[in-house]
Scaffold this motif. Sequence first.
Motif, PDB file in Angstrom:
ATOM      1  N   ASN A  85      -1.995   5.202  -5.603  1.00 37.06           N
ATOM      2  CA  ASN A  85      -0.939   5.630  -4.716  1.00 37.06           C
ATOM      3  C   ASN A  85      -0.642   6.717  -5.763  1.00 37.06           C
ATOM      4  O   ASN A  85      -0.721   7.018  -6.819  1.00 37.06           O
ATOM      5  CB  ASN A  85       0.003   4.628  -4.658  1.00 37.06           C
TER       6      ASN A  85
ATOM      7  N   LEU B 243      -0.583  -0.868  -5.571  1.00 39.59           N
ATOM      8  CA  LEU B 243      -0.953   0.460  -6.365  1.00 39.59           C
ATOM      9  C   LEU B 243      -2.033   1.162  -5.783  1.00 39.59           C
ATOM     10  O   LEU B 243      -2.366   2.420  -6.193  1.00 39.59           O
ATOM     11  CB  LEU B 243      -0.969   0.342  -7.670  1.00 39.59           C
TER      12      LEU B 243
ATOM     13  N   GLU C 279      -4.319   2.486  -2.084  1.00 35.26           N
ATOM     14  CA  GLU C 279      -4.417   2.702  -0.559  1.00 35.26           C
ATOM     15  C   GLU C 279      -5.754   2.998  -0.360  1.00 35.26           C
ATOM     16  O   GLU C 279      -6.559   3.482  -1.217  1.00 35.26           O
ATOM     17  CB  GLU C 279      -3.386   4.028  -0.318  1.00 35.26           C
TER      18      GLU C 279
ATOM     19  N   GLU D  94      -2.319   2.397   4.388  1.00 35.45           N
ATOM     20  CA  GLU D  94      -1.546   2.032   3.314  1.00 35.45           C
ATOM     21  C   GLU D  94      -1.045   0.540   3.484  1.00 35.45           C
ATOM     22  O   GLU D  94      -0.407   0.128   4.574  1.00 35.45           O
ATOM     23  CB  GLU D  94       0.036   2.764   3.510  1.00 35.45           C
TER      24      GLU D  94
END
Length: 491
Positions: free
Chosen positions: A30, A94, A96, A112
């Motif tokens: 992320n 943390l 995606e 996400e």
Amino acid sequence: MSTLCSPVPNLLSETSQPPAPPARLFARLNPGVTLERNATGGVSALFDGRAVEFGKFGDDVTERVADFETGVAFDGARDGETSELVRRLALYGLVEYRLARGPSGPDLIVVEPQMRDYAPRMIEIDEDCALALSRFAYMRRRGDDMVLESPRACALFRLCDPSVAAMIAHLSQARKVRELRALADFPGVELLALLLDSQILFTPGPGADKAPRAAEGDDDLVLWDFHDLLFHARSTNGRHANPSGGIYAHAHLAALPPAIRPSWPGPAIDLTSLDAASPSAFATLLRRRHSTRAFDEQRPITLAEVARLLDGAARIISRERAPDEGQDEPELEIAPRPYPSGGASYELELYLAVDRCEGLARGFYHYDASRHALVLIETKAHWLTAMLEDAQFAMGAPAVPQVLVTMAARFSRVSWKYSGFAYALVLKHVGVVMQTLYLMAAEMEMGACAIGVGDIDLFAKMTGLAFHVEGSVGQIAMGRGVQSDSTPLAD
């Protein structure tokens, strides 16, 4: 954790144009998150001014730490240690996942995760499979992005290619995969697989799911309006990754309104001279009610006190059959409690997470309001601890509550009759029960503190009940308050 996936085989039929390469998932960090490795093979994540150690990994993983900035192929068992690092990062929210046709290719979508134990899967889809867009799915603008989400989904999809939105528009009606392939800019069957796995898409049964209230393979969804399920999932914790709680998100945008509203102009009738009688016992009790956040660990609440509390606030008074006003249907069964409930629904059930209670073992219990009994529910110890610690954090308390009462709604008791405001009515009932428990606690000289938000996914795990069938809608901590010479604030 879901089984990690392999890309769906390319099912494109032979055409005059060379087939596009299949899209693949790539896990990346992320924004604002970095990975560091040390000489001993350890990997740490740096974010929000802190570092979290994720353990040691082999050279093939530590040498690829920098690749996580742009994305590491997420192909499951083919690279076990990489997948394990992704799993550990995901538990902290943390990572995606980007769907693209190559490591340096443009993103089709970005996935996400909204729940920590979610991992995207590409499930195989038959060419003749019919797909339709869930009635709970919606697209909206978020900053500069267009996102696709649903209260049923464990992830949010950031749309990066216009062809994705165009395909979504075609799915307002059920269409077969082979039909979708004929679209000029078909983004790929891999995207369909992801959306189907996340319940953004569903497979309608023959001649079914054409009504405005489609079941989508789950009959319990028939009684839910779109906005009610969205409100339930987004106004609680557990099924989204949005910031929530007392974070003062708008303090920089506007001043806090005054605690007391400015008076309206015009003549005022003074009522103070009419208060001749002394306050009643009930009025006095109302003024005594306050929130208690610190509980006496040396003098825990007793089982007898829990019994008295539940008897006064929540026990079923009678079982009756009454006609439903304005309906020609058979009489309705109702079970009145000591508080009012719209339509005599009485949909709220009480569950007790017990940490300290004299005469009652630590555990998770359901209050059987008909038998006036506590029934032990077998659940994992770390889930019970997590529920109690979440309440402690929400209260800003020095320790976990002695007893945490969760109010869970059997939603269909309300939505079977009411439409458009069913979930809002449930929340009104939560407020009624909250005040009733507060007043019983005040009368018994016990402590109580309402909890602003609970984790509906954690409650679902502890009970085995789907979040939309019987779900957590309110919590209140109970116990024996720490004695103090100071007068507490009202809340």
